[in-house]
Design a protein around this motif. Sequence first.
Motif, mmCIF file in Angstrom:
data_model
loop_
_atom_site.group_PDB
_atom_site.id
_atom_site.type_symbol
_atom_site.label_atom_id
_atom_site.label_comp_id
_atom_site.label_asym_id
_atom_site.label_seq_id
_atom_site.Cartn_x
_atom_site.Cartn_y
_atom_site.Cartn_z
ATOM 1 N N VAL A 88 -5.236 12.274 -1.459
ATOM 2 C CA VAL A 88 -4.585 11.099 -2.339
ATOM 3 C C VAL A 88 -3.177 11.677 -2.700
ATOM 4 O O VAL A 88 -2.789 12.754 -2.553
ATOM 5 N N GLY A 89 -2.500 10.500 -3.181
ATOM 6 C CA GLY A 89 -1.012 10.779 -3.670
ATOM 7 C C GLY A 89 -0.124 10.084 -2.699
ATOM 8 O O GLY A 89 -0.287 9.261 -1.931
ATOM 9 N N THR A 90 1.244 10.651 -2.958
ATOM 10 C CA THR A 90 2.119 10.275 -2.130
ATOM 11 C C THR A 90 2.196 10.734 -0.802
ATOM 12 O O THR A 90 2.680 11.956 -0.610
ATOM 13 N N VAL A 91 2.433 9.729 0.371
ATOM 14 C CA VAL A 91 2.467 10.252 1.409
ATOM 15 C C VAL A 91 3.948 10.334 1.979
ATOM 16 O O VAL A 91 4.336 11.368 2.540
ATOM 17 N N CYS A 92 4.573 9.186 1.564
ATOM 18 C CA CYS A 92 6.153 9.366 1.751
ATOM 19 C C CYS A 92 6.871 8.522 0.931
ATOM 20 O O CYS A 92 6.373 7.798 0.279
ATOM 21 N N GLY A 93 8.192 8.727 0.676
ATOM 22 C CA GLY A 93 8.920 7.792 -0.322
ATOM 23 C C GLY A 93 9.933 8.922 -0.904
ATOM 24 O O GLY A 93 9.521 10.001 -1.484
ATOM 25 N N GLU A 94 10.986 8.136 -1.288
ATOM 26 C CA GLU A 94 12.008 9.000 -2.054
ATOM 27 C C GLU A 94 11.785 9.042 -3.608
ATOM 28 O O GLU A 94 11.728 7.808 -4.075
ATOM 29 N N PRO A 95 11.750 9.829 -4.733
ATOM 30 C CA PRO A 95 11.216 9.802 -5.685
ATOM 31 C C PRO A 95 12.236 8.926 -6.587
ATOM 32 O O PRO A 95 12.019 8.227 -7.663
ATOM 33 N N ASP A 96 13.642 8.960 -6.301
ATOM 34 C CA ASP A 96 14.601 8.230 -6.978
ATOM 35 C C ASP A 96 15.020 6.872 -6.611
ATOM 36 O O ASP A 96 15.760 6.212 -7.221
ATOM 37 N N ALA A 97 14.201 6.586 -5.435
ATOM 38 C CA ALA A 97 14.430 5.169 -4.934
ATOM 39 C C ALA A 97 13.815 4.148 -5.945
ATOM 40 O O ALA A 97 12.959 4.382 -6.475
ATOM 41 N N GLU A 98 14.718 2.946 -5.911
ATOM 42 C CA GLU A 98 14.181 1.837 -6.958
ATOM 43 C C GLU A 98 12.798 1.363 -6.276
ATOM 44 O O GLU A 98 12.980 1.027 -5.142
ATOM 45 N N MET A 111 15.160 -1.748 -12.563
ATOM 46 C CA MET A 111 13.865 -1.404 -11.751
ATOM 47 C C MET A 111 13.708 0.102 -11.893
ATOM 48 O O MET A 111 14.467 0.712 -12.161
ATOM 49 N N PRO A 112 12.158 0.178 -12.148
ATOM 50 C CA PRO A 112 11.845 1.746 -12.078
ATOM 51 C C PRO A 112 12.150 2.683 -10.786
ATOM 52 O O PRO A 112 12.216 1.838 -9.776
ATOM 53 N N ALA A 113 12.210 3.822 -11.064
ATOM 54 C CA ALA A 113 12.151 4.505 -9.922
ATOM 55 C C ALA A 113 11.048 4.774 -9.357
ATOM 56 O O ALA A 113 9.862 4.614 -10.086
ATOM 57 N N LEU A 114 10.816 5.218 -8.269
ATOM 58 C CA LEU A 114 9.382 5.412 -7.427
ATOM 59 C C LEU A 114 8.530 6.428 -8.413
ATOM 60 O O LEU A 114 7.467 6.295 -8.322
ATOM 61 N N SER A 115 9.137 7.414 -8.756
ATOM 62 C CA SER A 115 8.679 8.697 -9.491
ATOM 63 C C SER A 115 8.156 8.071 -10.790
ATOM 64 O O SER A 115 6.834 8.534 -11.141
ATOM 65 N N GLU A 116 8.668 7.134 -11.485
ATOM 66 C CA GLU A 116 8.349 6.429 -12.606
ATOM 67 C C GLU A 116 6.816 5.555 -12.266
ATOM 68 O O GLU A 116 5.968 5.823 -12.988
ATOM 69 N N VAL A 117 6.926 4.815 -11.268
ATOM 70 C CA VAL A 117 5.662 4.015 -10.806
ATOM 71 C C VAL A 117 4.548 4.984 -10.533
ATOM 72 O O VAL A 117 3.555 4.804 -10.768
ATOM 73 N N ILE A 118 4.928 6.308 -9.710
ATOM 74 C CA ILE A 118 3.786 6.993 -9.363
ATOM 75 C C ILE A 118 3.193 7.894 -10.406
ATOM 76 O O ILE A 118 1.994 7.854 -10.344
ATOM 77 N N LEU A 121 7.459 -8.302 3.783
ATOM 78 C CA LEU A 121 7.376 -8.651 2.539
ATOM 79 C C LEU A 121 8.782 -8.249 1.517
ATOM 80 O O LEU A 121 9.047 -8.747 0.673
ATOM 81 N N GLY A 122 9.204 -7.123 2.458
ATOM 82 C CA GLY A 122 10.372 -6.665 1.547
ATOM 83 C C GLY A 122 9.995 -5.736 0.485
ATOM 84 O O GLY A 122 10.644 -5.362 -0.670
ATOM 85 N N ALA A 123 8.661 -5.116 0.681
ATOM 86 C CA ALA A 123 8.237 -4.221 -0.336
ATOM 87 C C ALA A 123 8.880 -2.743 -0.533
ATOM 88 O O ALA A 123 9.488 -2.231 0.567
ATOM 89 N N ASP A 124 8.800 -2.102 -1.491
ATOM 90 C CA ASP A 124 9.513 -0.900 -1.625
ATOM 91 C C ASP A 124 8.485 0.098 -1.527
ATOM 92 O O ASP A 124 8.456 1.367 -1.545
ATOM 93 N N LEU A 125 7.109 -0.159 -2.083
ATOM 94 C CA LEU A 125 6.021 0.694 -2.146
ATOM 95 C C LEU A 125 4.816 0.108 -1.451
ATOM 96 O O LEU A 125 4.434 -1.235 -1.765
ATOM 97 N N LEU A 126 3.739 0.777 -0.807
ATOM 98 C CA LEU A 126 2.686 0.415 -0.236
ATOM 99 C C LEU A 126 1.624 1.216 -0.912
ATOM 100 O O LEU A 126 1.847 2.233 -0.565
#
Length: 285
Positions: free
Chosen positions: A26-36, A1-8, A57-62
Amino acid sequence: MPALSEVIAALDTLWPPAGAEPWDAVGTVCGEPDAEVSRVLVAVDPVQEVADEAVALGADLLLTHHPLYLRGTTTVGAHTFKGRVVHTLIRHEIALHVAHTNADRADPGVSDALAEALDLRVTGPLVPDPDDPAGRRGLGRLCELPTPLSVAAFAQYAAERLPATAQGVRAAGDPDAVVRTVAVCGGSGDSLFDAVRAAGVDAYLTADLRHHPASEAREHSHLALLDAAHWATEWPWCEQAAAQLDAVSQRNGWDLRTHVSHAVTDPWTAHAASGVHPDHSGAPN
């Protein structure tokens, strides 16, 4: 699974932050960059109902179109509704990322999704991005109808093709006038009237049309106006964005599961049509 930083990073390629208006957030409001990240929810509004949906839903990213904090803040305390959203997301390890006016200007962008929902053929941007030599990016889109319709019929057609809202679609102009060409702009579009008139289209479909700008636009020309609900004109982008993210996931072998929120977050919940007054005078000013 990709890291949040990769998806961003991928999202910023789709909708470069530099394309946002100077006033935007715009951009990231909250979230750990290394989180999957394995599951993503796409929505228009970062309201509590949508945050709760992301949790269920069990989402990791909104991913939302509208910013949570457009005008800044001095607190994210849970005593405020926006603070509650932040607390909910962080508590459940869900990141929040916003693509707003940078998604409006993109190719494809919010107005492309609106045109597609209405089965219109896009001929170019309404306000071209001067930094785009291909002439595809910019605000709004100029379009052609597949079949000419009267203003009244086009309003009905748009109301049937767009997500249902209490407002529906209002029209200004001769109901029997023929519409062959139309400008569209997802979201609030009354700041673009000069460009619409210069384009010479038959009609303009957007949202949040106010009395005085609409009245003045009608006095300037025979341009027909169609006013849809703000949320309804931007929701088609959610499906477009999800499809774009799915394509990125497939190219990178990420196996992301992308979902679109169907929560109707338009603030208006009921509509009562005006009756005909016996003296036909209407209500007093």
